[in-house]
Write a protein that holds these residues in place. Structure first.
Motif, PDB file in Angstrom:
ATOM      1  N   ASP A  13       0.836  -1.189   0.000  1.00  0.00           N
ATOM      2  CA  ASP A  13       0.000   0.000   0.000  1.00  0.00           C
ATOM      3  C   ASP A  13       0.882   1.254   0.000  1.00  0.00           C
ATOM      4  O   ASP A  13       1.880   1.325   0.717  1.00  0.00           O
ATOM      5  CB  ASP A  13      -0.898   0.022   1.237  1.00  0.00           C
ATOM      6  CG  ASP A  13      -2.008  -1.004   1.150  1.00  0.00           C
ATOM      7  OD1 ASP A  13      -1.865  -1.953   0.367  1.00  0.00           O
ATOM      8  OD2 ASP A  13      -3.002  -0.852   1.869  1.00  0.00           O
ATOM      9  N   GLY A  14       0.499   2.242  -0.801  1.00  0.00           N
ATOM     10  CA  GLY A  14       1.232   3.489  -0.835  1.00  0.00           C
ATOM     11  C   GLY A  14       2.218   3.616  -1.976  1.00  0.00           C
ATOM     12  O   GLY A  14       2.857   4.665  -2.136  1.00  0.00           O
ATOM     13  N   THR A  15       2.336   2.591  -2.801  1.00  0.00           N
ATOM     14  CA  THR A  15       3.299   2.659  -3.909  1.00  0.00           C
ATOM     15  C   THR A  15       2.738   3.362  -5.133  1.00  0.00           C
ATOM     16  O   THR A  15       3.485   3.650  -6.077  1.00  0.00           O
ATOM     17  CB  THR A  15       3.780   1.253  -4.309  1.00  0.00           C
ATOM     18  OG1 THR A  15       2.640   0.422  -4.577  1.00  0.00           O
ATOM     19  CG2 THR A  15       4.616   0.625  -3.208  1.00  0.00           C
ATOM     20  N   ALA A 196       6.170   4.721   1.678  1.00  0.00           N
ATOM     21  CA  ALA A 196       4.808   4.224   1.460  1.00  0.00           C
ATOM     22  C   ALA A 196       3.900   4.617   2.620  1.00  0.00           C
ATOM     23  O   ALA A 196       2.750   5.031   2.413  1.00  0.00           O
ATOM     24  CB  ALA A 196       4.831   2.708   1.284  1.00  0.00           C
ATOM     25  N   ARG A 199       2.717   8.157   2.492  1.00  0.00           N
ATOM     26  CA  ARG A 199       1.620   8.361   1.539  1.00  0.00           C
ATOM     27  C   ARG A 199       0.298   7.879   2.118  1.00  0.00           C
ATOM     28  O   ARG A 199      -0.725   8.555   1.999  1.00  0.00           O
ATOM     29  CB  ARG A 199       1.913   7.616   0.244  1.00  0.00           C
ATOM     30  CG  ARG A 199       3.083   8.174  -0.559  1.00  0.00           C
ATOM     31  CD  ARG A 199       3.236   7.393  -1.851  1.00  0.00           C
ATOM     32  NE  ARG A 199       4.348   7.878  -2.658  1.00  0.00           N
ATOM     33  CZ  ARG A 199       4.640   7.387  -3.856  1.00  0.00           C
ATOM     34  NH1 ARG A 199       3.910   6.420  -4.388  1.00  0.00           N
ATOM     35  NH2 ARG A 199       5.675   7.871  -4.538  1.00  0.00           N
ATOM     36  N   THR A 200       0.281   6.711   2.749  1.00  0.00           N
ATOM     37  CA  THR A 200      -0.987   6.184   3.273  1.00  0.00           C
ATOM     38  C   THR A 200      -1.506   7.044   4.411  1.00  0.00           C
ATOM     39  O   THR A 200      -2.719   7.175   4.589  1.00  0.00           O
ATOM     40  CB  THR A 200      -0.835   4.724   3.751  1.00  0.00           C
ATOM     41  OG1 THR A 200       0.127   4.666   4.809  1.00  0.00           O
ATOM     42  CG2 THR A 200      -0.385   3.827   2.613  1.00  0.00           C
ATOM     43  N   GLU A 211      -1.325  -1.614   7.860  1.00  0.00           N
ATOM     44  CA  GLU A 211      -0.515  -0.453   7.489  1.00  0.00           C
ATOM     45  C   GLU A 211       0.339   0.017   8.667  1.00  0.00           C
ATOM     46  O   GLU A 211       0.170   1.104   9.218  1.00  0.00           O
ATOM     47  CB  GLU A 211      -1.405   0.670   6.949  1.00  0.00           C
ATOM     48  CG  GLU A 211      -1.962   0.361   5.569  1.00  0.00           C
ATOM     49  CD  GLU A 211      -2.835   1.467   5.011  1.00  0.00           C
ATOM     50  OE1 GLU A 211      -3.131   2.441   5.756  1.00  0.00           O
ATOM     51  OE2 GLU A 211      -3.237   1.381   3.843  1.00  0.00           O
ATOM     52  N   ARG A 220       6.495  -6.473   1.890  1.00  0.00           N
ATOM     53  CA  ARG A 220       7.493  -6.166   0.856  1.00  0.00           C
ATOM     54  C   ARG A 220       8.453  -7.347   0.666  1.00  0.00           C
ATOM     55  O   ARG A 220       8.782  -7.716  -0.459  1.00  0.00           O
ATOM     56  CB  ARG A 220       8.255  -4.901   1.264  1.00  0.00           C
ATOM     57  CG  ARG A 220       9.135  -4.293   0.178  1.00  0.00           C
ATOM     58  CD  ARG A 220       9.676  -2.947   0.631  1.00  0.00           C
ATOM     59  NE  ARG A 220      10.457  -2.291  -0.394  1.00  0.00           N
ATOM     60  CZ  ARG A 220      11.689  -1.838  -0.214  1.00  0.00           C
ATOM     61  NH1 ARG A 220      12.272  -1.994   0.963  1.00  0.00           N
ATOM     62  NH2 ARG A 220      12.341  -1.233  -1.198  1.00  0.00           N
TER      63      ARG A 220
END
Length: 270
Positions: A13-15, A196, A199-200, A211, A220
């Motif tokens: 998440d966040g990529t 990442a 960003r989330t 998260e 990852r």
């Protein structure tokens, strides 16, 4: 029209997967499928059920119950097969945001490492109550359709047990359950976990259960392991890695497009 390429864009998440896929859809010559959030496509015939499942996922996050989170993930991934078959009629290139045969290889082992209790207590009923009533009915109906039962707990528990099995066993299970096959290509969007997470945390919605720095780091690592395994055992699946550090959304989108566009079609756009 025949689909010549089926590709999956994956990553923690966040990529930037959703942003990249939105930009690719706007370019007009690529069909896009969202494996978990079908409602990110406003024209999806499964948008209403997908929104209901997103609410169920948020309820699982609020309760912190991994088994419920995995049960919802399974129900979300089960929408992918019919969505892919419909989208395959729309363009020669089909790209998915996540994939039901790739993401479980990363996320099931990650969730298996999360702290959890193995008995539901009163949380299953609390989970249902946290959902909007009409949405809960849609989730319950889909759960019964897919499993024959209205109890989500055994679904999540079974997936936690499967997380400890070899990748081929996980792949076989979701191949049967979701009625799909591996894509021609997988594109991993790679970004350091701290970037990442930044960003989330900027999103309006509350963070998801996984998260955290520790769990995203595990995800990852498991993506790397899963794609290395695919490269060794499934030579027909091309694996690409795109480093997203310091790159704009436009630059990442072009890198993904280059990875998923069949060689003979790369000069056709414009």
């Amino acid at each position: 029209m025949t689909t010549e390429m089926r590709a999956a864009v994956v990553g923690i998440d966040g990529t930037g997967k959703t942003t990249v896929l939105r930009r690719m859809r706007e370019q007009g010559d690529i069909a896009v499928v969202h494996a978990i959030r079908a409602h990110d496509d406003p024209d999806s015939p499964y948008a209403a059920l997908s929104r209901a499942l997103a609410g169920a996922s948020a309820a699982a996050d609020a309760l912190g119950r991994v088994q419920l989170k995995l049960a919802v993930l399974y129900l979300q991934l089960c929408l992918y097969g019919p969505a892919e078959r419909q989208a395959a009629r729309e363009g020669r290139i089909l790209v998915s945001d996540r994939h039901p045969l790739i993401d479980p290889l990363a996320y099931l082992p990650m969730f298996a490492r999360a702290e959890r209790e193995d008995t539901p207590g009163a949380d299953v009923e609390a989970w249902w109550r946290r959902q909007e009533p009409r949405a809960a009915r849609a989730v319950r109906d889909w759960l019964v359709t897919r499993t024959g039962s209205a109890d989500p707990w055994p679904v999540g528990t079974d997936l936690l047990h499967r997380a400890t099995r070899p990748p081929q066993d996980i792949l076989d299970h979701f191949t049967r359950s979701c009625g799909v096959t591996l894509p021609n290509a997988v594109v991993l969007l790679d970004l350091p976990v701290e970037d990442a997470l930044a960003r989330t945390r900027g999103r309006e919605s509350r963070g998801e259960l996984h998260e955290t720095a520790d769990l995203l780091s595990l995800a990852r690592q498991h993506y790397d392991a899963a794609l290395d395994w695919l490269a060794r055992t499934r030579p027909e699946v091309t694996v690409h890695r795109v480093d997203c550090r310091g790159r704009s959304a436009a630059e990442v989108t072009e890198a993904v497009r280059a990875a998923v566009t069949p060689r003979g079609a790369r000069g056709a756009r414009r």
